[in-house]
Design an enzyme around this catalytic site. Structure first.
Site, PDB file in Angstrom:
ATOM      1  N   LYS A  94       1.967  -3.550   7.132  1.00 25.95           N
ATOM      2  CA  LYS A  94       2.080  -3.720   5.645  1.00 25.95           C
ATOM      3  C   LYS A  94       3.592  -3.589   5.354  1.00 25.95           C
ATOM      4  O   LYS A  94       3.808  -4.339   4.456  1.00 25.95           O
ATOM      5  CB  LYS A  94       1.408  -2.777   4.929  1.00 25.95           C
ATOM      6  CG  LYS A  94      -0.140  -2.756   5.108  1.00 25.95           C
ATOM      7  CD  LYS A  94      -0.422  -4.293   3.751  1.00 25.95           C
ATOM      8  CE  LYS A  94      -2.124  -4.334   3.674  1.00 25.95           C
ATOM      9  NZ  LYS A  94      -2.367  -5.683   2.785  1.00 25.95           N
ATOM     10  N   GLU A 127       0.187   3.366   1.904  1.00 24.33           N
ATOM     11  CA  GLU A 127       0.510   4.150   3.325  1.00 24.33           C
ATOM     12  C   GLU A 127       1.819   3.809   3.555  1.00 24.33           C
ATOM     13  O   GLU A 127       2.138   4.580   4.819  1.00 24.33           O
ATOM     14  CB  GLU A 127      -0.764   3.446   4.080  1.00 24.33           C
ATOM     15  CG  GLU A 127      -2.177   3.848   3.791  1.00 24.33           C
ATOM     16  CD  GLU A 127      -2.392   5.136   4.248  1.00 24.33           C
ATOM     17  OE1 GLU A 127      -1.759   5.725   5.357  1.00 24.33           O
ATOM     18  OE2 GLU A 127      -3.120   6.025   3.694  1.00 24.33           O
ATOM     19  N   THR A 182       0.738  -1.308  -0.026  1.00 23.40           N
ATOM     20  CA  THR A 182      -0.164  -0.132  -0.073  1.00 23.40           C
ATOM     21  C   THR A 182       0.913   1.419   0.093  1.00 23.40           C
ATOM     22  O   THR A 182       1.901   1.348   0.469  1.00 23.40           O
ATOM     23  CB  THR A 182      -0.867  -0.005   1.226  1.00 23.40           C
ATOM     24  OG1 THR A 182      -1.352   1.309   1.369  1.00 23.40           O
ATOM     25  CG2 THR A 182      -0.213  -0.260   2.441  1.00 23.40           C
ATOM     26  N   TYR A 217      -1.280   0.121  10.642  1.00 26.50           N
ATOM     27  CA  TYR A 217      -1.584  -0.723   9.455  1.00 26.50           C
ATOM     28  C   TYR A 217      -0.239  -0.661   8.644  1.00 26.50           C
ATOM     29  O   TYR A 217       0.275  -1.553   8.195  1.00 26.50           O
ATOM     30  CB  TYR A 217      -2.678   0.072   8.943  1.00 26.50           C
ATOM     31  CG  TYR A 217      -3.101  -0.328   7.707  1.00 26.50           C
ATOM     32  CD1 TYR A 217      -3.624  -1.368   6.944  1.00 26.50           C
ATOM     33  CD2 TYR A 217      -2.633   0.620   6.464  1.00 26.50           C
ATOM     34  CE1 TYR A 217      -3.833  -1.953   6.025  1.00 26.50           C
ATOM     35  CE2 TYR A 217      -3.095   0.277   5.241  1.00 26.50           C
ATOM     36  CZ  TYR A 217      -3.463  -0.961   4.670  1.00 26.50           C
ATOM     37  OH  TYR A 217      -3.991  -1.528   3.321  1.00 26.50           O
TER      38      TYR A 217
END
Ligand code: NDP
Ligand code: GDP
Length: 327
Positions: A157, A131, A129, A153
């Protein structure tokens, strides 16, 4: 030639459903991990919405239960493995950081290890991601931009991303990491900002609601359509060698502008309905994301096909239909 088999974790989620449809149309046998939840069982609404729930082989399977992964890989011997399963909502990752680490981070390691033991010749896709760029280190993020995760999160990841790279380099597995920027659709979870907005706009238009509470509407995201992005996942696994790719549109837009598109579509003014509520601000924000999709364009011949405007209109219209049907 016998059909290829694909195993998808997260098949009940937004991307899993679109990917399953894409692969079924390509002639694949699709096996999906169905993590049972005791109160409501497996939620198949997205597969139903796409009209494919009867066409997928369902297997009881959870990323936290490595034995269940080994069992399913042994039974189906998939050619391609797509790890889309995750606790995928950034906001929840602050209230459930350990669960997020287990499912989103360790879950990927569980699946890589199961593949190494049982089916090392398969091809593996990890749902990484944007992010992971978090506090961005370059104005436009590419495969070479350093990471700076800003949430549990994103940290989970990042672990999964590096495990994918490590399994490729250590064990010569065909393992790819797709660094996907935000992608949305009528199947997006209601907690994410695009769908929260399109659902609220539909409700306001139908007289079912009067306001929409949001957090930081100055945040900027590079938003594309999930239907387009799952094709990029598949193309990564068809290359001669495994690699990592950014998948993005190359355009960034504020939450405010995205919201404006949704309200304008039904002839309303967002300023009459949007209330800024501190509850929806995050402990640490990712202010702006903007992806550079040139490598995906060059090597995968992939580009985003759906504009933000068309996608938001599709989402508002779908939410209006849903609420009208429920009336
Ligand atoms: P969703 O939240 O819609 O789907 C997540 C899926 O993971 C659901 O099917 C969920 O099942 C499943 N899942 C949760 N816990 C487990 C578990 N313990 N074992 C097996 N499966 C589990 O996410 P998206 O479809 O939007 O995203 C797909 C993947 O891509 C995710 O990994 C996400 O983090 C990542 N990603 C998404 C982006 C986006 O913008 N959409 C951007 C970049 C990456 P259930 O519903 O039953 O809990
Ligand atoms: P993310 O990029 O994976 O965190 O996707 P989201 O759709 O959850 O959030 C995108 C951006 O919208 C983030 O910068 C949020 O802070 C911002 N945002 C503003 N208001 C809201 C809100 O009410 N809900 C969510 N989910 N995000 C919001």
């Amino acid at each position: 030639m016998t059909a290829k088999t694909a195993f998808i974790t997260g098949i009940t989620g937004q991307d899993g459903a679109y990917l399953a449809k894409n692969l079924l149309e390509k002639g694949y046998k699709v096996v999906g991990a169905m993590p049972r939840r005791s109160s409501s069982g497996v939620n198949l609404w997205r597969l139903d919405w796409l009209g494919i729930s009867g066409q997928v082989v369902e297997e009881d399977c959870d990323l936290l239960d490595v034995a269940s992964l080994i069992r399913v890989l042994t039974k189906h011997q998939p050619d391609e493995i797509y790890n889309l399963g995750a606790q995928s909502f950034v906001g929840t990752s602050w209230s459930q950081p350990l669960l997020t680490g287990q499912v989103t981070g360790m879950g990927a390691a569980n699946l890589l290890e199961a593949m190494r033991l049982v089916r090392p010749e398969a091809r593996f896709y990890q749902a990484s991601t944007s992010e992971m760029y978090g506090l961005i280190q370059e104005p436009m993020q590419s495969e070479s931009t350093p990471f700076y995760p800003r949430s549990p999160y994103a940290a989970a990841k990042l672990y999964a991303h590096w495990m994918t790279v490590n399994y490729r380099e250590s064990f010569e597995l065909f393992a790819c990491s797709g660094i996907l920027f935000n992608h949305e659709s009528p199947l997006r979870g209601l907690e994410f900002v695009t769908r929260k907005v399109t659902d609220a706009v539909a409700q306001i238009k139908l007289g079912l609601s009067k306001e929409l509470r949001l957090g930081n509407i100055d945040a900027k995201r590079d938003w594309g359509h999930a239907r387009d992005y799952v094709e990029a996942m598949w193309r990564m696994l068809q290359q001669e060698t495994a690699d990592d790719y950014v998948v993005a549109t190359g355009r960034t837009t504020t939450v405010r502008e995205m919201c404006d598109i949704a309200f304008n579509h039904v002839g309303l003014n967002m300023d009459d309905y949007v209330i800024i509520d501190p509850e929806f601000f995050r402990p640490a924000e990712v202010d702006v994301l903007l992806g550079d999709p040139s490598k995906a364009k060059k090597q995968l011949d992939w580009h985003a096909q759906t504009s933000l405007e068309d996608m938001i209109v599709e989402m508002v219209d779908a939410d209006i239909v849903r609420h009208q049907a429920a009336k």
